[in-house]
Design a protein around this motif. Structure first.
Motif, PDB file in Angstrom:
ATOM      1  N   ILE A 106      30.960  66.999 -66.312  1.00  0.00           N
ATOM      2  CA  ILE A 106      30.143  68.144 -65.893  1.00  0.00           C
ATOM      3  C   ILE A 106      29.081  68.444 -66.949  1.00  0.00           C
ATOM      4  O   ILE A 106      29.214  68.081 -68.122  1.00  0.00           O
ATOM      5  N   SER A 120      38.409  62.809 -64.359  1.00  0.00           N
ATOM      6  CA  SER A 120      37.082  63.232 -63.925  1.00  0.00           C
ATOM      7  C   SER A 120      37.174  64.686 -63.441  1.00  0.00           C
ATOM      8  O   SER A 120      38.276  65.215 -63.238  1.00  0.00           O
ATOM      9  N   PRO A 121      36.029  65.335 -63.227  1.00  0.00           N
ATOM     10  CA  PRO A 121      34.671  64.793 -63.314  1.00  0.00           C
ATOM     11  C   PRO A 121      34.033  65.060 -64.672  1.00  0.00           C
ATOM     12  O   PRO A 121      34.593  65.771 -65.509  1.00  0.00           O
ATOM     13  N   TRP A 128      35.062  73.654 -68.552  1.00  0.00           N
ATOM     14  CA  TRP A 128      35.264  72.436 -67.751  1.00  0.00           C
ATOM     15  C   TRP A 128      36.116  72.733 -66.516  1.00  0.00           C
ATOM     16  O   TRP A 128      35.815  72.263 -65.408  1.00  0.00           O
ATOM     17  N   SER A 131      34.815  72.152 -62.772  1.00  0.00           N
ATOM     18  CA  SER A 131      35.421  71.013 -62.077  1.00  0.00           C
ATOM     19  C   SER A 131      36.330  71.441 -60.930  1.00  0.00           C
ATOM     20  O   SER A 131      36.589  70.663 -60.008  1.00  0.00           O
TER      21      SER A 131
END
Length: 317
Positions: free
Chosen positions: A262, A259-260, A204, A208
């Protein structure tokens, strides 16, 4: 003169141990002790006059001779299994046998099985969530659902849907991460890691571009299910996997921490033997496959529409 065959129980031990690369896992599958598997294989090696495994402190591995022999033994057991299925009196109404991970089963599959039973009330389904490899058709399974980046040659793979990663936590924990001005300080959070996950927080962060997170600490658990439960208890932020976490997000038990969202590199795939003969003899297998792919299509536009099209489901890798 009749062919002289090695002891069949020892061959079964060898096939399972070779497939798992482990005496312990083979023993668990066959409901015997690891010692019984080890002694059986030693006897087989003595009878054949060859060494089938390299035994090291950290585990076992097949020798070149053992790997070559395993291909023949596995094919022989597959032929026996196929021949058994073709017997005139072999039960055609046996349950559809499916292997999948426990979190996937409890969070996605089981809530939807009622709709399948409503359409096909006389078709039973058996779900196995043990963590073990599945050999088609030797192990008696009709399907398996696996998380993978791509199909694997030798079996038929149909894409169901991909995962999407989003950090999640309880509403109360998210509130605690805000400073006196109401600004969110996510970098102060405890991250909940899943030890067994092939993709976790590092994936992540890489996708991100987020920074300031400490991956060395935090809480570590064995399963995705435990990670979600720990997050709901306010123990930190877990990496939510959609659609598996959608229930908690809809109910408000968990909320998006930041966020985000993915896309994962992996996807869930429906796996089965390449042969279509079983489906021809048991049409409920094709019904189940079509139903499952249809359900999956609600979450992933890339899911196969033509579940019965062999061109779309056979792995080429």
């Amino acid at each position: 003169m009749p062919l002289r065959l090695p002891p069949l129980p020892a061959l079964r031990f060898f096939e399972a141990a070779g497939r798992h690369q482990s005496f312990k896992l083979a023993a668990a599958e066959l409901n015997v002790t690891p010692s019984a598997v080890s002694h059986g294989i030693v006897g087989l090696e003595q009878a054949l006059g060859v060494e089938l495994f390299v035994r090291e402190p950290r585990g076992i591995s097949l020798t070149a001779t053992g790997a070559d022999y395993l291909s023949y033994v596995s094919e022989a057991f597959s032929l026996i299994a196929i021949g058994t299925q073709r017997l005139p009196n072999h039960r055609a109404d046996r349950p559809i046998a499916l292997s999948c991970a426990p979190t996937f089963a409890s969070r996605w599959l089981l809530p939807r099985l009622a709709s399948f039973r409503a359409r096909w009330p006389k078709v039973n389904v058996s779900v196995d969530t043990s963590h073990r490899q599945v050999g088609f058709p030797v192990d008696g399974f009709d399907f398996a659902i696996r998380l993978s980046r791509s199909p694997v040659a030798g079996t038929a793979w149909t894409r169901l849907f991909g995962e999407r990663f989003v950090p999640v936590c309880s509403p109360a924990y998210l509130h605690c991460l805000r400073d006196e001005h109401g600004n969110l300080e996510v970098n102060r959070a405890t991250l909940i890691h899943v030890n067994a996950a092939s993709e976790d927080w590092q994936a992540w962060l890489d996708a991100s571009g987020a920074d300031g997170f400490d991956l060395s600490g935090g809480l570590r658990v064995d399963t995705i299910q435990l990670a979600f439960e720990a997050a709901a208890m306010g123990l930190g932020i877990a990496l939510g996997r959609r659609p598996l976490v959608d229930g908690e997000l809809a109910s408000g038990t968990l909320v998006e921490a930041c966020s985000p969202t993915i896309d994962s590199a992996g996807a869930y795939w429906l796996v089965s033997a390449e042969s279509t003969e079983s489906a021809q003899r048991r049409p409920e297998l094709l019904d189940f496959k079509r139903w499952l792919v249809s359900e999956a299509g609600q979450f992933d536009p890339l899911a196969e529409v033509n579940a019965d099209d062999p061109r779309a489901t056979h792995a080429s890798a």
